[in-house]
Design a protein around this motif. Sequence first.
Motif, short mmCIF file in Angstrom:
data_model
loop_
_atom_site.label_atom_id
_atom_site.label_comp_id
_atom_site.label_asym_id
_atom_site.label_seq_id
_atom_site.Cartn_x
_atom_site.Cartn_y
_atom_site.Cartn_z
N SER A 63 8.09 -3.14 0.80
CA SER A 63 6.95 -3.34 -0.09
C SER A 63 6.27 -2.00 -0.36
CB SER A 63 5.92 -4.27 0.55
OG SER A 63 6.45 -5.56 0.71
N ILE A 64 5.73 -1.87 -1.56
CA ILE A 64 4.93 -0.71 -1.91
C ILE A 64 3.61 -1.21 -2.48
CG2 ILE A 64 6.84 0.90 -2.28
CD1 ILE A 64 6.64 0.35 -5.25
N CYS A 65 2.61 -0.35 -2.48
CA CYS A 65 1.29 -0.72 -2.97
C CYS A 65 0.90 0.18 -4.13
CB CYS A 65 0.25 -0.56 -1.86
SG CYS A 65 0.54 -1.61 -0.44
N LEU A 66 0.27 -0.42 -5.12
CA LEU A 66 -0.33 0.34 -6.22
C LEU A 66 -1.82 0.35 -5.93
CD1 LEU A 66 0.16 1.75 -8.92
CD2 LEU A 66 -0.24 -0.45 -10.03
N GLU A 67 -2.33 1.51 -5.59
CA GLU A 67 -3.71 1.65 -5.14
C GLU A 67 -4.57 2.18 -6.27
OE1 GLU A 67 -5.18 4.98 -2.36
OE2 GLU A 67 -4.61 3.31 -1.05
N LYS A 68 -5.66 1.47 -6.58
CA LYS A 68 -6.59 1.93 -7.61
C LYS A 68 -7.50 2.99 -7.00
CE LYS A 68 -9.76 0.46 -11.14
NZ LYS A 68 -10.40 -0.64 -11.83
N MET A 69 -7.63 4.08 -7.73
CA MET A 69 -8.46 5.20 -7.27
C MET A 69 -9.60 5.41 -8.26
SD MET A 69 -5.40 7.69 -6.03
CE MET A 69 -6.53 8.81 -5.24
N ALA A 70 -10.39 6.42 -8.03
CA ALA A 70 -11.53 6.72 -8.89
C ALA A 70 -11.08 7.06 -10.32
CB ALA A 70 -12.31 7.89 -8.31
N HIS A 71 -11.96 6.85 -11.26
CA HIS A 71 -11.76 7.23 -12.66
C HIS A 71 -10.57 6.52 -13.31
CE1 HIS A 71 -14.78 10.23 -11.82
NE2 HIS A 71 -14.02 10.73 -10.86
N GLY A 72 -10.22 5.33 -12.83
CA GLY A 72 -9.15 4.55 -13.45
C GLY A 72 -7.75 5.02 -13.12
#
Length: 68
Positions: A32-41
């Motif tokens: 599994s991999i994760c798509l991580e939301k960070m600052a500024h979109g």
Amino acid sequence: MTELKIRNVGKGLGLELPQDLVERLHLGAGDSICLEKMAHGNYRLVSKNDELEEQMALIEGYMHEEDA
């Protein structure tokens, strides 16, 4: 920056990961991999192992702050 191709997979969509990215993230079939939301979109793609290591580093840093 690495370009990821979006492909039809069954009735949904999937991402095709280049082999060099697979090797850098130490991925294999079923991982599994994760798509991580960070600052500024912005977003960041991380393996589960990377996420766990980062969490452990934060915890260890916090524990050392408590000792000081």
